[in-house]
Design a protein around this motif. Sequence first.
Motif, PDB file in Angstrom:
ATOM      1  N   THR A 138       0.809  -1.223   0.000  1.00 46.30           N
ATOM      2  CA  THR A 138       0.000   0.000   0.000  1.00 46.30           C
ATOM      3  C   THR A 138       0.838   1.268   0.000  1.00 46.30           C
ATOM      4  N   LEU A 162       1.717   2.679   2.688  1.00 53.61           N
ATOM      5  CA  LEU A 162       1.276   3.434   3.859  1.00 53.61           C
ATOM      6  C   LEU A 162       1.969   2.938   5.121  1.00 53.61           C
ATOM      7  N   GLY A 218      -0.916   5.467   8.886  1.00 51.89           N
ATOM      8  CA  GLY A 218      -1.629   5.544   7.616  1.00 51.89           C
ATOM      9  C   GLY A 218      -1.125   6.581   6.642  1.00 51.89           C
ATOM     10  N   THR A 247       1.529   8.353   3.943  1.00 52.03           N
ATOM     11  CA  THR A 247       2.469   7.920   2.919  1.00 52.03           C
ATOM     12  C   THR A 247       3.866   8.389   3.300  1.00 52.03           C
ATOM     13  N   GLY A 288      -8.689  12.020   7.112  1.00 52.11           N
ATOM     14  CA  GLY A 288      -8.962  10.890   6.237  1.00 52.11           C
ATOM     15  C   GLY A 288      -8.180   9.630   6.544  1.00 52.11           C
ATOM     16  N   LEU A 289      -7.341   9.656   7.575  1.00 52.54           N
ATOM     17  CA  LEU A 289      -6.474   8.506   7.830  1.00 52.54           C
ATOM     18  C   LEU A 289      -7.233   7.256   8.261  1.00 52.54           C
ATOM     19  N   ARG A 313     -10.256   6.251   7.468  1.00 54.75           N
ATOM     20  CA  ARG A 313     -10.883   5.690   6.268  1.00 54.75           C
ATOM     21  C   ARG A 313      -9.820   5.044   5.372  1.00 54.75           C
ATOM     22  N   ARG A 314      -8.698   5.722   5.210  1.00 51.12           N
ATOM     23  CA  ARG A 314      -7.594   5.216   4.388  1.00 51.12           C
ATOM     24  C   ARG A 314      -7.077   3.891   4.941  1.00 51.12           C
ATOM     25  N   ALA A 369      -7.219   0.242   3.133  1.00 50.28           N
ATOM     26  CA  ALA A 369      -5.956  -0.397   2.773  1.00 50.28           C
ATOM     27  C   ALA A 369      -5.714  -1.708   3.505  1.00 50.28           C
ATOM     28  N   ALA A 381     -13.998   2.385   1.094  1.00 49.66           N
ATOM     29  CA  ALA A 381     -14.007   3.727   1.668  1.00 49.66           C
ATOM     30  C   ALA A 381     -15.209   4.537   1.243  1.00 49.66           C
TER      31      ALA A 381
END
Length: 70
Positions: free
Chosen positions: A18, A20, A25, A27, A48-49, A51-52, A56, A62
């Motif tokens: 991913t 991540l 979470g 990048t 948004g982490l 959900r990310r 992932a 999501a």
Amino acid sequence: MSTVSSPCIKVCLIDEETGLCEGCGRTRAEIATWGRLSEEERRAIMAGLDRRMRAAFLGEDADAPGRETG
């Protein structure tokens, strides 16, 4: 002196598939530039982490109904 908001939980392991961090979470690019981002930019990413991470690592959609967007 103000502190910088961060989702880091000191579990720093980048997932090869991913890209991540398995702890927070983010990048690699987000982690690398975190200190140069504005507080607004950091908070937008942090929003948004969850959900990310679910998408992932748990395979959750999501965009499924009932999930936050944006």
